[in-house]
Design a protein around this motif. Structure first.
Motif, PDB file in Angstrom:
ATOM      1  N   LEU A  16       0.828  -1.203   0.000  1.00  0.00           N
ATOM      2  CA  LEU A  16       0.000   0.000   0.000  1.00  0.00           C
ATOM      3  C   LEU A  16       0.862   1.252   0.000  1.00  0.00           C
ATOM      4  CD1 LEU A  16      -2.839  -0.999   2.495  1.00  0.00           C
ATOM      5  CD2 LEU A  16      -2.845  -1.111   0.001  1.00  0.00           C
ATOM      6  N   GLU A  17       1.956   1.225   0.732  1.00  0.00           N
ATOM      7  CA  GLU A  17       2.845   2.384   0.744  1.00  0.00           C
ATOM      8  C   GLU A  17       3.479   2.586  -0.628  1.00  0.00           C
ATOM      9  OE1 GLU A  17       5.490   1.546   3.955  1.00  0.00           O
ATOM     10  OE2 GLU A  17       4.027   2.091   5.514  1.00  0.00           O
ATOM     11  N   GLY A  18       3.792   1.482  -1.314  1.00  0.00           N
ATOM     12  CA  GLY A  18       4.345   1.589  -2.656  1.00  0.00           C
ATOM     13  C   GLY A  18       3.342   2.147  -3.641  1.00  0.00           C
ATOM     14  N   ILE A  19       2.078   1.705  -3.532  1.00  0.00           N
ATOM     15  CA  ILE A  19       1.025   2.241  -4.402  1.00  0.00           C
ATOM     16  C   ILE A  19       0.852   3.733  -4.170  1.00  0.00           C
ATOM     17  CG2 ILE A  19      -1.462   2.209  -4.864  1.00  0.00           C
ATOM     18  CD1 ILE A  19      -1.396  -0.810  -4.260  1.00  0.00           C
ATOM     19  N   GLY A  30      -3.652   6.190   8.330  1.00  0.00           N
ATOM     20  CA  GLY A  30      -3.051   5.914   9.627  1.00  0.00           C
ATOM     21  C   GLY A  30      -2.351   4.574   9.662  1.00  0.00           C
ATOM     22  N   ASP A  31      -2.654   3.778  10.701  1.00  0.00           N
ATOM     23  CA  ASP A  31      -2.050   2.458  10.843  1.00  0.00           C
ATOM     24  C   ASP A  31      -2.907   1.359  10.234  1.00  0.00           C
ATOM     25  OD1 ASP A  31       0.155   3.483  12.216  1.00  0.00           O
ATOM     26  OD2 ASP A  31      -0.875   3.362  14.151  1.00  0.00           O
ATOM     27  N   GLU A  32      -4.032   1.749   9.646  1.00  0.00           N
ATOM     28  CA  GLU A  32      -4.894   0.749   9.013  1.00  0.00           C
ATOM     29  C   GLU A  32      -4.426   0.464   7.587  1.00  0.00           C
ATOM     30  OE1 GLU A  32      -7.093  -0.819  10.583  1.00  0.00           O
ATOM     31  OE2 GLU A  32      -7.654   0.419  12.293  1.00  0.00           O
ATOM     32  N   ASN A  33      -4.671  -0.752   7.138  1.00  0.00           N
ATOM     33  CA  ASN A  33      -4.356  -1.100   5.750  1.00  0.00           C
ATOM     34  C   ASN A  33      -5.527  -0.680   4.861  1.00  0.00           C
ATOM     35  OD1 ASN A  33      -1.841  -2.122   6.340  1.00  0.00           O
ATOM     36  ND2 ASN A  33      -2.544  -4.239   6.526  1.00  0.00           N
ATOM     37  N   VAL A  34      -5.680   0.628   4.759  1.00  0.00           N
ATOM     38  CA  VAL A  34      -6.776   1.243   4.010  1.00  0.00           C
ATOM     39  C   VAL A  34      -6.198   2.338   3.131  1.00  0.00           C
ATOM     40  CG1 VAL A  34      -8.910   2.575   4.176  1.00  0.00           C
ATOM     41  CG2 VAL A  34      -8.450   0.756   5.833  1.00  0.00           C
ATOM     42  N   LEU A  35      -6.583   2.333   1.859  1.00  0.00           N
ATOM     43  CA  LEU A  35      -6.255   3.441   0.971  1.00  0.00           C
ATOM     44  C   LEU A  35      -7.491   4.313   0.821  1.00  0.00           C
ATOM     45  CD1 LEU A  35      -4.174   1.881  -1.977  1.00  0.00           C
ATOM     46  CD2 LEU A  35      -3.345   3.333  -0.128  1.00  0.00           C
ATOM     47  N   VAL A  36      -7.317   5.633   0.975  1.00  0.00           N
ATOM     48  CA  VAL A  36      -8.438   6.564   0.854  1.00  0.00           C
ATOM     49  C   VAL A  36      -8.085   7.655  -0.145  1.00  0.00           C
ATOM     50  CG1 VAL A  36      -9.298   6.184   3.196  1.00  0.00           C
ATOM     51  CG2 VAL A  36      -7.566   7.945   2.788  1.00  0.00           C
ATOM     52  N   GLU A  59      -4.627  -7.648  -6.626  1.00  0.00           N
ATOM     53  CA  GLU A  59      -4.268  -6.396  -7.264  1.00  0.00           C
ATOM     54  C   GLU A  59      -4.364  -6.473  -8.787  1.00  0.00           C
ATOM     55  OE1 GLU A  59      -3.569  -6.651  -3.372  1.00  0.00           O
ATOM     56  OE2 GLU A  59      -2.476  -7.919  -4.782  1.00  0.00           O
ATOM     57  N   PRO A  60      -4.804  -5.349  -9.400  1.00  0.00           N
ATOM     58  CA  PRO A  60      -4.939  -4.000  -8.837  1.00  0.00           C
ATOM     59  C   PRO A  60      -6.153  -3.761  -7.940  1.00  0.00           C
ATOM     60  CG  PRO A  60      -5.627  -3.971 -11.122  1.00  0.00           C
ATOM     61  CD  PRO A  60      -5.085  -5.342 -10.880  1.00  0.00           C
ATOM     62  N   ALA A  61      -7.084  -4.726  -7.857  1.00  0.00           N
ATOM     63  CA  ALA A  61      -8.159  -4.560  -6.882  1.00  0.00           C
ATOM     64  C   ALA A  61      -7.555  -4.730  -5.479  1.00  0.00           C
ATOM     65  CB  ALA A  61      -9.252  -5.599  -7.117  1.00  0.00           C
ATOM     66  N   HIS A  62      -7.937  -3.907  -4.544  1.00  0.00           N
ATOM     67  CA  HIS A  62      -9.028  -2.930  -4.662  1.00  0.00           C
ATOM     68  C   HIS A  62      -8.458  -1.511  -4.661  1.00  0.00           C
ATOM     69  CE1 HIS A  62     -10.782  -6.633  -3.108  1.00  0.00           C
ATOM     70  NE2 HIS A  62     -11.870  -6.273  -3.735  1.00  0.00           N
ATOM     71  N   GLY A  63      -7.211  -1.396  -4.199  1.00  0.00           N
ATOM     72  CA  GLY A  63      -6.613  -0.076  -4.067  1.00  0.00           C
ATOM     73  C   GLY A  63      -6.460   0.658  -5.384  1.00  0.00           C
ATOM     74  N   GLY A  64      -6.337  -0.064  -6.490  1.00  0.00           N
ATOM     75  CA  GLY A  64      -6.181   0.577  -7.785  1.00  0.00           C
ATOM     76  C   GLY A  64      -7.416   1.317  -8.257  1.00  0.00           C
ATOM     77  N   LEU A 321     -20.633   3.743 -16.933  1.00  0.00           N
ATOM     78  CA  LEU A 321     -19.354   3.130 -17.292  1.00  0.00           C
ATOM     79  C   LEU A 321     -18.448   4.115 -18.026  1.00  0.00           C
ATOM     80  CD1 LEU A 321     -20.419  -0.428 -18.526  1.00  0.00           C
ATOM     81  CD2 LEU A 321     -19.106   0.099 -16.463  1.00  0.00           C
ATOM     82  N   ASP A 322     -19.051   4.992 -18.815  1.00  0.00           N
ATOM     83  CA  ASP A 322     -18.272   5.952 -19.604  1.00  0.00           C
ATOM     84  C   ASP A 322     -17.819   7.165 -18.798  1.00  0.00           C
ATOM     85  OD1 ASP A 322     -18.555   4.342 -21.799  1.00  0.00           O
ATOM     86  OD2 ASP A 322     -20.046   5.591 -22.800  1.00  0.00           O
ATOM     87  N   ALA A 323     -18.395   7.371 -17.630  1.00  0.00           N
ATOM     88  CA  ALA A 323     -18.064   8.559 -16.840  1.00  0.00           C
ATOM     89  C   ALA A 323     -16.593   8.550 -16.433  1.00  0.00           C
ATOM     90  CB  ALA A 323     -18.957   8.620 -15.593  1.00  0.00           C
ATOM     91  N   LYS A 324     -16.015   9.731 -16.309  1.00  0.00           N
ATOM     92  CA  LYS A 324     -14.597   9.847 -15.993  1.00  0.00           C
ATOM     93  C   LYS A 324     -14.307   9.415 -14.558  1.00  0.00           C
ATOM     94  CE  LYS A 324     -13.512  13.580 -19.240  1.00  0.00           C
ATOM     95  NZ  LYS A 324     -12.991  14.960 -19.380  1.00  0.00           N
ATOM     96  N   THR A 325     -13.119   8.891 -14.357  1.00  0.00           N
ATOM     97  CA  THR A 325     -12.634   8.578 -13.019  1.00  0.00           C
ATOM     98  C   THR A 325     -11.129   8.787 -12.984  1.00  0.00           C
ATOM     99  OG1 THR A 325     -12.368   6.865 -11.323  1.00  0.00           O
ATOM    100  CG2 THR A 325     -12.406   6.129 -13.608  1.00  0.00           C
ATOM    101  N   GLU A 326     -10.620   9.130 -11.810  1.00  0.00           N
ATOM    102  CA  GLU A 326      -9.175   9.278 -11.658  1.00  0.00           C
ATOM    103  C   GLU A 326      -8.528   8.008 -11.101  1.00  0.00           C
ATOM    104  OE1 GLU A 326      -8.289  12.392  -8.898  1.00  0.00           O
ATOM    105  OE2 GLU A 326      -9.336  11.428  -7.222  1.00  0.00           O
ATOM    106  N   ALA A 327      -9.316   6.969 -10.850  1.00  0.00           N
ATOM    107  CA  ALA A 327      -8.764   5.709 -10.346  1.00  0.00           C
ATOM    108  C   ALA A 327      -7.684   5.212 -11.305  1.00  0.00           C
ATOM    109  CB  ALA A 327      -9.864   4.671 -10.193  1.00  0.00           C
ATOM    110  N   HIS A 328      -6.485   4.986 -10.800  1.00  0.00           N
ATOM    111  CA  HIS A 328      -5.345   4.770 -11.713  1.00  0.00           C
ATOM    112  C   HIS A 328      -5.373   3.414 -12.401  1.00  0.00           C
ATOM    113  CE1 HIS A 328      -3.485   2.568  -8.291  1.00  0.00           C
ATOM    114  NE2 HIS A 328      -2.762   1.973  -9.219  1.00  0.00           N
ATOM    115  N   ALA A 329      -6.090   2.443 -11.874  1.00  0.00           N
ATOM    116  CA  ALA A 329      -6.109   1.114 -12.497  1.00  0.00           C
ATOM    117  C   ALA A 329      -7.273   0.928 -13.455  1.00  0.00           C
ATOM    118  CB  ALA A 329      -6.156   0.031 -11.414  1.00  0.00           C
ATOM    119  N   TRP A 330      -8.188   1.895 -13.508  1.00  0.00           N
ATOM    120  CA  TRP A 330      -9.280   1.772 -14.470  1.00  0.00           C
ATOM    121  C   TRP A 330      -8.766   2.191 -15.839  1.00  0.00           C
ATOM    122  CZ3 TRP A 330     -13.501  -0.758 -15.098  1.00  0.00           C
ATOM    123  CH2 TRP A 330     -14.417  -0.391 -16.092  1.00  0.00           C
TER     124      TRP A 330
END
Length: 573
Positions: A16-19, A30-36, A59-64, A321-330
């Motif tokens: 997660l830190e690398g992503i 914080g200390d949780e394994n959560v990407l926000v 991976e890339p689910a779900h953080g991507g 589905l066509d709407a824009k997103t900044e999610a890097h793995a989409w």
């Protein structure tokens, strides 16, 4: 099992830190394994938060998929293990505002329990929360009710649709309804070609024999519904799609989105072939593929295999589905290219035979009768020795020489007889044929050599033995000029040049043509064998240096092979 990890117990956190280091719009919570998402608007300005997650290793689910227009947060458990209730609750608290949160949960017991309990705790704190469970694995349709099936790769499409609905400002109940409707019109089925290996494990959790595949495989290495023999990509695609189409009750004229997903160790090449076959299969059913994506979207660590997902579309789902997103793995809008082939602007030149002309004069007929069986003999020799060429090339190269020579042989056999009506035209036709048929470096080398030999013979109607010897010399010189190699560099020239020398010397000393050619073959075979002791100084084998010593050069062995195949046809008529 070799892995690029440090401490197996820290792989999720370090991943997660690398992503986050290369994705500016996400952060580790914080200390949780959560990407926000980072930054998030102030609580009062937040739209519905869409949160998903599950065990890591997909991976890339779900953080991507964290980013505006898709997920607000991704909760990442240990490898193939549901995240804790507290981690899910932390993600809800961090990303949800007054409009609440939608939890998209794959249908696994641990995920349902921990996301479900976190939802109850969040509601107790006054945060509105809805849950959508995705159960898209159609392989289980004959064994369980739909709500008891597993959630697999099609979940990514639900992420996209729910995230787009939330981003445009829809209320929580509407976002949830849209996501549930998408999940209800979604089917996925996968296949594993072998098992996967967890970080820290010495071997895969299971192994499939070379003559086995697992249909309906889950994303954690769970057994599928059937272990069967391998199929071609087309057969396998038809098998997976037949189950999906039946389960969704897709009818002629309906529109769908198509997702071909790799499970972690499947090359892009193979996924593209599956996409080709899936598109064709749906088209044959008169099902219209409006959007399509190929890649690795939700994996199972390093499992070889794939899954196919089909989502029934209407205009509303298509827009989301066509709407824009900044999610890097989409990968973006999955626009379908409906015209994948165009004709070349300048059609390839045709030989007289291809244009319909046939040799008429006796000399032309005579040359065709002599050259055709000789070339056929070369082709059959290349086919018979394919395994040998592959083995030699695998030891010092990329192993494609056998396949390349097999393609060359098939192309030689297909040369029209009308192209063989004179020596010069025959060599020119072979040059064009092999240029198109052989991949890698062999194609240009042989095409150049044959073209130079053709030019050396020119329009000579009845070339003599000295003319053919000059053509062979010209061919060797052309290869040397093109590739920069010389005898002693451990290449095909170490067979071809000695053969040319022996042929010229034997003819000058008055030897009969057949005997001169036999000496050329012997020189080529000796030259090829001598490459066992040579350190390669040209070509891909040069990267191996002294490690290549002990094995003859494959290209030199090929030269000796086709020269030997020609021997019964030299000086016989």
């Amino acid at each position: 099992m070799k892995k690029l990890v440090n401490d197996p117990s820290l792989v999720v956190r370090e991943m997660l830190e690398g992503i986050a280091r290369t994705v500016p719009h996400v952060a580790v919570l914080g200390d949780e394994n959560v990407l926000v998402r980072n930054p998030l608007p102030g609580a009062a300005a937040r739209t519905v938060a869409v949160i998903s997650g599950g065990g890591s290793g997909h991976e890339p689910a779900h953080g991507g998929y964290v980013g505006q227009g898709m997920l607000s947060a991704a909760v990442c458990g240990e490898v193939f293990t549901s995240p804790s209730t507290d981690a899910v609750l932390a993600a809800i608290r961090a990303s949800a505002g007054p409009n609440g949160a939608l939890l998209v949960v794959k249908n696994y017991t641990g995920d349902r329990l921990n996301f479900g309990l976190a939802a109850e705790l969040a509601r107790a704190e006054g945060i509105p929360v809805e849950i959508v469970v995705v159960a898209d694995d159609v392989s289980l349709r004959g064994h369980t009710e739909r709500n008891q099936r597993r959630g697999i790769a099609g979940t990514v499409l639900v992420h996209k649709i729910a995230g787009a609905a939330a981003a445009r400002g829809d209320a929580l109940d509407l976002v949830a309804a849209i996501a549930r409707s998408a999940a209800a019109n979604l089917g996925t089925m996968g296949v594993a070609l072998d098992g996967c290996t967890l970080p820290g494990a010495e071997q895969a959790g299971f192994r499939l024999a070379d003559d086995e595949i697992e249909l309906g495989m889950g994303i954690h290495g769970e057994k599928g519904v059937e272990r069967t023999t391998p199929m071609t990509a087309s057969e396998l695609t038809q098998t997976l799609l037949a189950s999906i189409v039946e389960d969704l009750a897709l009818k002629s004229g309906e529109r769908v989105a198509l997702l071909v997903n790799g499970l972690g160790a499947t090359p892009t090449m193979e996924l593209a072939i599956v996409m080709r076959d899936a598109f064709e299969s749906l088209s044959q059913r008169d099902v219209v593929v409006e959007r399509a994506w190929t890649g690795t979207f939700l994996s199972a660590l390093n499992m070889p295999g794939c899954s196919i997902s089909v989502l029934r579309l209407d205009d509303a789902r298509l827009a989301l589905l066509d709407a824009k997103t900044e999610a890097h793995a989409w990968p973006g809008v999955g626009t379908v290219n409906r015209q994948i082939r165009i004709e070349p602007a300048f059609p390839a030149a045709h030989t007289r035979a291809e244009a319909g002309a046939t040799p008429a004069d006796p000399a032309s007929v005579a040359w065709t009768r002599r050259l055709k069986p000789a070339l056929d003999a070369v082709a059959h020799a290349l086919i018979e020795n394919e395994a040998l060429f592959t083995d030699l090339d695998s030891r010092a190269g990329d192993g494609d020489l056998g396949a390349s020579m097999h393609r060359a042989a098939q192309a030689i056999l297909a040369v029209p007889q009308g192209a063989l009506d004179s020596p010069g035209s025959a060599l020119a036709a072979l040059s064009t044929t092999l240029r198109r048929a052989i991949a890698g470096s062999s194609g240009p080398f042989y095409a150049t050599a044959l073209l130079r030999a053709s030019r050396t013979l020119g329009d000579t109607a009845q070339p003599g033995a000295q003319d053919w010897a000059a053509a062979m010399r010209g061919a060797a010189e052309a290869i040397s000029e093109l590739g920069g190699a010389k005898p002693g560099d451990r290449t095909m020239l170490d067979a071809l040049v000695p053969a040319a020398d022996a042929l010229e010397n034997a003819l000058k000393s008055g030897r009969p043509v057949a005997e001169a050619w036999a000496q050329a073959v012997s020189a080529a075979e000796s030259g090829a064998k001598s490459t066992e002791r040579m350190t390669p100084r040209a070509g891909r084998a040069s990267y191996l240096g002294a490690r290549a010593i002990g094995t003859p050069d494959g290209g030199a062995v090929v030269v000796a092979c086709w020269l030997k195949a020609l021997q019964p046809h030299i000086g016989a008529g």
